[in-house]
Motif scaffolding. Structure first.
Motif, short mmCIF file in Angstrom:
data_model
loop_
_atom_site.label_atom_id
_atom_site.label_comp_id
_atom_site.label_asym_id
_atom_site.label_seq_id
_atom_site.Cartn_x
_atom_site.Cartn_y
_atom_site.Cartn_z
N ARG A 5 4.15 -6.29 7.74
CA ARG A 5 2.89 -6.70 7.13
C ARG A 5 2.91 -6.37 5.64
N PRO A 6 2.57 -7.33 4.78
CA PRO A 6 2.55 -7.03 3.34
C PRO A 6 1.46 -6.02 3.02
N VAL A 7 1.75 -5.10 2.14
CA VAL A 7 0.81 -4.08 1.72
C VAL A 7 0.56 -4.22 0.23
N THR A 8 -0.70 -4.18 -0.15
CA THR A 8 -1.09 -4.30 -1.55
C THR A 8 -0.78 -3.00 -2.30
N PHE A 9 -0.32 -3.14 -3.53
CA PHE A 9 -0.05 -1.99 -4.39
C PHE A 9 -1.00 -2.01 -5.58
N SER A 10 -1.55 -0.83 -5.91
CA SER A 10 -2.45 -0.70 -7.05
C SER A 10 -2.10 0.55 -7.83
N VAL A 11 -2.81 0.77 -8.94
CA VAL A 11 -2.53 1.88 -9.85
C VAL A 11 -3.75 2.77 -9.98
N LEU A 12 -3.55 4.08 -9.85
CA LEU A 12 -4.57 5.07 -10.18
C LEU A 12 -4.10 5.80 -11.44
N LEU A 33 -0.52 0.42 -19.99
CA LEU A 33 -0.07 0.47 -18.59
C LEU A 33 -0.76 -0.60 -17.77
N ALA A 34 -2.07 -0.78 -17.96
CA ALA A 34 -2.80 -1.79 -17.20
C ALA A 34 -2.28 -3.19 -17.49
N GLN A 35 -1.96 -3.46 -18.74
CA GLN A 35 -1.43 -4.77 -19.09
C GLN A 35 -0.07 -5.01 -18.43
N HIS A 36 0.76 -3.99 -18.40
CA HIS A 36 2.04 -4.12 -17.70
C HIS A 36 1.82 -4.24 -16.19
N ALA A 37 0.91 -3.45 -15.65
CA ALA A 37 0.65 -3.50 -14.21
C ALA A 37 0.17 -4.89 -13.79
N GLU A 38 -0.65 -5.51 -14.62
CA GLU A 38 -1.11 -6.87 -14.35
C GLU A 38 0.08 -7.83 -14.30
N LYS A 39 0.97 -7.70 -15.26
CA LYS A 39 2.16 -8.57 -15.32
C LYS A 39 3.05 -8.35 -14.11
N TRP A 40 3.14 -7.09 -13.64
CA TRP A 40 4.04 -6.76 -12.54
C TRP A 40 3.41 -7.00 -11.16
N GLY A 41 2.19 -7.49 -11.11
CA GLY A 41 1.61 -7.89 -9.83
C GLY A 41 0.80 -6.84 -9.10
N TYR A 42 0.46 -5.74 -9.74
CA TYR A 42 -0.44 -4.77 -9.10
C TYR A 42 -1.83 -5.39 -8.95
N HIS A 43 -2.52 -5.01 -7.89
CA HIS A 43 -3.79 -5.67 -7.56
C HIS A 43 -4.97 -5.10 -8.32
N ARG A 44 -5.02 -3.78 -8.45
CA ARG A 44 -6.15 -3.16 -9.14
C ARG A 44 -5.68 -1.96 -9.95
N ASN A 290 15.18 7.69 -6.94
CA ASN A 290 15.68 6.43 -7.49
C ASN A 290 15.11 5.26 -6.69
N PRO A 291 15.37 4.01 -7.09
CA PRO A 291 14.75 2.88 -6.39
C PRO A 291 14.96 2.86 -4.88
N GLU A 292 16.17 3.16 -4.42
CA GLU A 292 16.42 3.15 -2.97
C GLU A 292 15.61 4.24 -2.26
N GLN A 293 15.55 5.41 -2.86
CA GLN A 293 14.79 6.51 -2.25
C GLN A 293 13.30 6.20 -2.23
N VAL A 294 12.80 5.61 -3.30
CA VAL A 294 11.38 5.24 -3.35
C VAL A 294 11.08 4.17 -2.31
N ASN A 295 11.97 3.21 -2.17
CA ASN A 295 11.79 2.16 -1.16
C ASN A 295 11.70 2.76 0.24
N THR A 296 12.62 3.66 0.56
CA THR A 296 12.64 4.27 1.89
C THR A 296 11.40 5.10 2.14
N ILE A 329 8.53 0.68 -9.02
CA ILE A 329 7.65 0.61 -7.84
C ILE A 329 7.26 -0.84 -7.56
N ALA A 330 7.01 -1.63 -8.60
CA ALA A 330 6.68 -3.04 -8.41
C ALA A 330 7.86 -3.79 -7.80
N ASP A 331 9.08 -3.47 -8.22
CA ASP A 331 10.26 -4.09 -7.63
C ASP A 331 10.40 -3.70 -6.15
#
Length: 339
Positions: A5-12, A33-44, A290-296, A329-331
């Protein structure tokens, strides 16, 4: 079992003020950061209310939300959260009614009942108001009534303008079971700060879901989980970057609030064994790697909590390194979606 199931990602964003810097720089970095987060597809993109803390620049949370919303175009912007017992509900209704009028369909109102401050600041903020947040349900009811065109009569015909008649999503935030149960009974979305209270995460989510009653806002539970994430291209660099947040928390438990310190190569000379154990427990759901560890690790958090959304907090000293962390994290999110 791994969820597909896809899960939405956002920024605090805590609008951290780093050592040697200023609130002005912090607020510029928050917008960047918000401008980059918008570009990278974060929801809120949410900002938190804190007071009397030299390392956090978002005390005037509604003002900063307006600053970020004005500098972005599509990402939702809101509070994670407004500490409602610090304020008259009418004022919050007017502030967020104004924000929603300026930035239609982009504003979230996340609410908490903690002071977001130390006891001294809490006394100044709340004055005659109850200090423990026991009146939070009543304040919440009053606030919600101001958005309801027929609700003003409850409060001697006082109306929130702007605010009245606007559909501003209200979230309840918590680090215990109180807000979880209340959010469930009211049929509101719920966000849990696992980076504050990791031991209560799963019990709070169970309370929320078991108490949930469908409402006009939601027909089924919607749970957001706050996670602290420090990502870098190598594990060694991620661990080094994470020491800034560890030092900040160490200072806090020692009763010294500070600006966000620069990273160090090792914490061994800075903490006692008892303090190290306390920090490792506090950061039980923190993700560092690293990216693999964050993914897991993020996949494991999603599987364990069945979260509908993750909201990522990342206190990193160097702004460029923080941007890189959120890019990684967006990747990772894109990889999780494709599974």
């Amino acid at each position: 079992m791994t969820t597909s199931r896809p899960v939405t990602f956002s920024v605090l964003d805590l609008a951290s003020i780093t050592m040697g810097s200023t609130p002005a720089v912090s607020l510029r970095n928050s917008l960047d950061l918000a401008q980059h987060a918008e570009k990278w597809g974060y929801h809120r993109f949410w900002l938190a209310e804190h007071h009397n803390m030299p390392g956090i620049a978002s005390s005037a949370t509604s003002v900063v939300i307006g600053h970020v919303a004005a500098g972005t175009t599509t990402i939702r912007v809101g509070s994670g959260g407004i500490m409602l017992p610090n304020h008259a509900p009418l004022v919050i209704a007017e502030q967020f009614g104004t924000l929603e009028s300026l930035f239609p369909n982009r504003i979230d109102l996340g609410l908490g009942r903690a002071p977001g401050s130390d006891q001294a600041a809490s006394r100044v903020l709340r004055r005659g108001l109850e200090a423990g947040g026991e009146d939070f349900p009543e304040l919440l009811n009053e606030l919600r009534s101001y958005f309801n065109p027929s609700g003003a009569a409850i409060h001697n015909a006082v109306r929130a303008i702007p605010g009245e008649g606007l559909n501003i999503p209200i979230w309840l935030l918590g680090s215990s079971g109180f807000s979880a149960q209340l959010a469930g009974r009211l049929g509101l979305p719920f966000a849990f700060a696992s980076h504050f209270a990791p031991d209560y995460l799963l019990p709070a989510l169970e309370l929320y879901r078991s108490n949930f009653r469908p409402s006009e806002a939601l027909d089924k539970p919607y749970a957001m989980v706050g996670v602290s994430v420090t990502a870098a291209d190598t594990e060694q660099e991620a661990k080094r970057l994470a020491t800034s947040q560890q030092q900040a928390f160490l200072n806090m438990i020692r009763g010294r609030f500070s600006q966000l310190p620069p990273p160090v190569d090792s914490m061994d000379d800075l903490w006692s064994p008892h303090e190290e154990a306390a920090l490792r427990k506090q950061f039980g759901y923190a993700v560092v790697g690293n990216p693999e560890q964050v993914n897991t690790r993020l996949q494991a958090v999603i599987d364990e909590t069945d979260a509908d959304e993750l909201i990522i907090a990342s206190q990193i000293f160097d702004h460029g390194a923080r941007l890189r962390s959120f890019e990684i994290i967006a990747d990772v999110r894109e990889r999780l979606i494709r599974k």
